[in-house]
Design a protein around this motif. Structure first.
Motif, PDB file in Angstrom:
ATOM      1  N   GLN A 105      16.388  49.329  47.188  1.00 36.57           N
ATOM      2  CA  GLN A 105      17.240  49.644  47.531  1.00 36.57           C
ATOM      3  C   GLN A 105      18.125  49.519  46.434  1.00 36.57           C
ATOM      4  N   GLN A 106      17.996  49.183  45.497  1.00 40.98           N
ATOM      5  CA  GLN A 106      18.948  48.389  43.598  1.00 40.98           C
ATOM      6  C   GLN A 106      18.567  49.916  43.183  1.00 40.98           C
ATOM      7  N   GLN A 107      17.713  50.420  43.083  1.00 41.00           N
ATOM      8  CA  GLN A 107      17.289  51.746  42.393  1.00 41.00           C
ATOM      9  C   GLN A 107      17.658  52.621  43.103  1.00 41.00           C
ATOM     10  N   LEU A 108      17.723  52.938  44.531  1.00 44.58           N
ATOM     11  CA  LEU A 108      18.576  54.149  45.236  1.00 44.58           C
ATOM     12  C   LEU A 108      19.760  53.927  44.508  1.00 44.58           C
ATOM     13  N   LEU A 109      20.324  52.707  44.898  1.00 48.16           N
ATOM     14  CA  LEU A 109      21.747  52.708  44.457  1.00 48.16           C
ATOM     15  C   LEU A 109      22.478  54.106  43.112  1.00 48.16           C
ATOM     16  N   LEU A 110      21.815  52.940  42.118  1.00 43.66           N
ATOM     17  CA  LEU A 110      21.806  53.797  41.088  1.00 43.66           C
ATOM     18  C   LEU A 110      21.396  55.074  40.679  1.00 43.66           C
ATOM     19  N   GLN A 111      20.670  55.625  41.481  1.00 44.15           N
ATOM     20  CA  GLN A 111      20.344  56.698  41.875  1.00 44.15           C
ATOM     21  C   GLN A 111      21.825  57.348  42.452  1.00 44.15           C
ATOM     22  N   LYS A 112      21.727  57.745  43.123  1.00 37.91           N
ATOM     23  CA  LYS A 112      23.242  58.162  43.973  1.00 37.91           C
ATOM     24  C   LYS A 112      24.385  57.318  44.185  1.00 37.91           C
ATOM     25  N   PHE A 113      24.474  56.105  43.171  1.00 39.39           N
ATOM     26  CA  PHE A 113      26.114  56.252  43.217  1.00 39.39           C
ATOM     27  C   PHE A 113      26.125  55.540  41.567  1.00 39.39           C
ATOM     28  N   PRO A 114      26.107  56.065  40.687  1.00 41.38           N
ATOM     29  CA  PRO A 114      25.687  56.035  39.860  1.00 41.38           C
ATOM     30  C   PRO A 114      26.996  54.559  38.363  1.00 41.38           C
ATOM     31  N   SER A 125      25.215  39.624  49.125  1.00 47.04           N
ATOM     32  CA  SER A 125      25.756  40.164  47.781  1.00 47.04           C
ATOM     33  C   SER A 125      26.856  40.629  47.803  1.00 47.04           C
ATOM     34  N   ILE A 126      27.794  41.289  46.991  1.00 44.54           N
ATOM     35  CA  ILE A 126      29.050  42.336  46.701  1.00 44.54           C
ATOM     36  C   ILE A 126      28.792  43.414  46.753  1.00 44.54           C
ATOM     37  N   LEU A 127      29.036  44.407  47.217  1.00 42.17           N
ATOM     38  CA  LEU A 127      28.513  45.383  46.298  1.00 42.17           C
ATOM     39  C   LEU A 127      30.122  46.272  46.294  1.00 42.17           C
ATOM     40  N   ASN A 128      30.658  46.722  44.760  1.00 43.02           N
ATOM     41  CA  ASN A 128      31.555  47.730  44.740  1.00 43.02           C
ATOM     42  C   ASN A 128      31.906  49.306  44.561  1.00 43.02           C
ATOM     43  N   ILE A 129      32.064  49.828  44.983  1.00 43.68           N
ATOM     44  CA  ILE A 129      31.652  50.952  44.821  1.00 43.68           C
ATOM     45  C   ILE A 129      32.840  52.687  45.616  1.00 43.68           C
ATOM     46  N   GLU A 130      32.763  52.764  44.839  1.00 41.55           N
ATOM     47  CA  GLU A 130      33.747  54.324  44.999  1.00 41.55           C
ATOM     48  C   GLU A 130      33.119  55.963  45.061  1.00 41.55           C
ATOM     49  N   LEU A 131      33.445  56.357  46.387  1.00 43.65           N
ATOM     50  CA  LEU A 131      32.634  57.043  46.860  1.00 43.65           C
ATOM     51  C   LEU A 131      33.677  58.546  47.077  1.00 43.65           C
ATOM     52  N   ALA A 132      33.026  60.024  45.659  1.00 44.27           N
ATOM     53  CA  ALA A 132      33.825  61.322  45.020  1.00 44.27           C
ATOM     54  C   ALA A 132      34.112  61.443  46.562  1.00 44.27           C
ATOM     55  N   LYS A 133      33.516  61.322  47.920  1.00 41.87           N
ATOM     56  CA  LYS A 133      33.657  62.438  48.658  1.00 41.87           C
ATOM     57  C   LYS A 133      33.569  61.086  50.132  1.00 41.87           C
ATOM     58  N   SER A 134      34.087  60.983  51.360  1.00 37.11           N
ATOM     59  CA  SER A 134      33.743  60.268  52.423  1.00 37.11           C
ATOM     60  C   SER A 134      32.950  60.414  52.985  1.00 37.11           C
ATOM     61  N   GLU A 135      32.136  61.268  53.106  1.00 37.70           N
ATOM     62  CA  GLU A 135      30.770  61.347  53.472  1.00 37.70           C
ATOM     63  C   GLU A 135      29.786  61.346  53.000  1.00 37.70           C
ATOM     64  N   ILE A 137      29.700  58.379  52.386  1.00 37.38           N
ATOM     65  CA  ILE A 137      29.240  56.396  53.063  1.00 37.38           C
ATOM     66  C   ILE A 137      28.390  56.477  53.667  1.00 37.38           C
ATOM     67  N   TYR A 138      27.653  57.754  54.615  1.00 37.63           N
ATOM     68  CA  TYR A 138      26.361  57.909  55.370  1.00 37.63           C
ATOM     69  C   TYR A 138      25.235  57.415  54.745  1.00 37.63           C
ATOM     70  N   GLY A 139      25.206  57.825  53.007  1.00 34.48           N
ATOM     71  CA  GLY A 139      24.337  58.006  52.372  1.00 34.48           C
ATOM     72  C   GLY A 139      23.981  55.879  51.307  1.00 34.48           C
ATOM     73  N   LEU A 140      25.015  56.087  51.508  1.00 30.06           N
ATOM     74  CA  LEU A 140      25.278  54.381  51.055  1.00 30.06           C
ATOM     75  C   LEU A 140      24.443  53.533  52.124  1.00 30.06           C
ATOM     76  N   PHE A 141      25.127  53.807  53.195  1.00 34.25           N
ATOM     77  CA  PHE A 141      24.243  53.124  54.541  1.00 34.25           C
ATOM     78  C   PHE A 141      22.796  53.470  55.127  1.00 34.25           C
ATOM     79  N   ASP A 142      22.274  54.451  54.350  1.00 30.23           N
ATOM     80  CA  ASP A 142      21.165  54.911  54.706  1.00 30.23           C
ATOM     81  C   ASP A 142      20.193  53.844  53.230  1.00 30.23           C
ATOM     82  N   VAL A 143      21.130  53.727  52.015  1.00 31.68           N
ATOM     83  CA  VAL A 143      20.033  53.180  51.889  1.00 31.68           C
ATOM     84  C   VAL A 143      20.672  51.167  52.246  1.00 31.68           C
TER      85      VAL A 143
END
Length: 181
Positions: A105-114, A125-135, A137-143
């Motif tokens: 999961q951590q590797q996928l996060l790094l790839q999809k959301f650098p 755990s705490i994840l702070n993340i900025e998404l460029a586009k609202s959609e 978030i679905y990729g994040l939930f997949d991870v």
């Protein structure tokens, strides 16, 4: 009282435009809010235009409809405050997870959301993340779903005009305009 008196004197001239330099500078919080309300009432009730020069971004955010930002003697933006908020609208979240993310999961996060920040302890755990586009978030939930990681809380961060001002001064407005096109 001096600031209120200065505003009253400016009103006596019955000019269509009132120019104010730092109208809330040096005021306590309560009086600062009173002055803001007075200025809003002047615009609303007397149909006057007020031009404010201020470094207090909270004042600008609260009472101005339009802003001109000058940096090093040059106008770098001239737009409505609401448009600038839309331009820099961020989808930044703090997500509290009930478990630690596994290495996949951590590797996928790094790839999809650098551009994320992940912190963990033994229990959560705490994840702070900025998404460029609202959609995104679905990729994040997949991870997160890969290991059925429980989500304890999702908090959306808000942006204020001071942050927008800093982004414009640093030249990020051009990047935001390019992304919104």
């Amino acid at each position: 009282m001096q600031q209120k008196l200065a505003i009253a004197v400016a009103m006596l001239a019955e000019s269509d435009v009132i120019l104010l330099d730092e109208p809330t500078l040096g005021l306590d919080v309560e009086t600062g809010y009173e002055v803001r309300e007075i200025l809003k009432a002047i615009v609303r009730d007397y149909n006057r235009t007020i031009i404010i020069s201020s470094h207090d971004m909270d004042v600008i955010q609260d009472i101005c409809k339009r802003t001109v930002i000058i940096n090093q003697g040059k106008i770098i933006t001239d737009d409505r405050v609401e448009n600038l908020f839309k331009l820099f609208e961020i989808r930044a979240y703090t997500i509290t997870l009930g478990e630690v993310l596994n290495s996949q999961q951590q590797q996928l996060l790094l790839q999809k959301f650098p551009h994320h920040d992940y912190k963990q302890d033994a229990f959560q755990s705490i994840l702070n993340i900025e998404l460029a586009k609202s959609e995104e978030i679905y990729g994040l939930f997949d991870v997160l779903q890969l290991n059925n990681t429980p989500v304890e809380a999702i908090d959306r961060k808000t942006i204020n005009f001071e942050q927008i001002f800093m982004k414009i001064v640093k030249g990020e407005k051009q990047n935001a305009l390019a992304q919104s096109s």
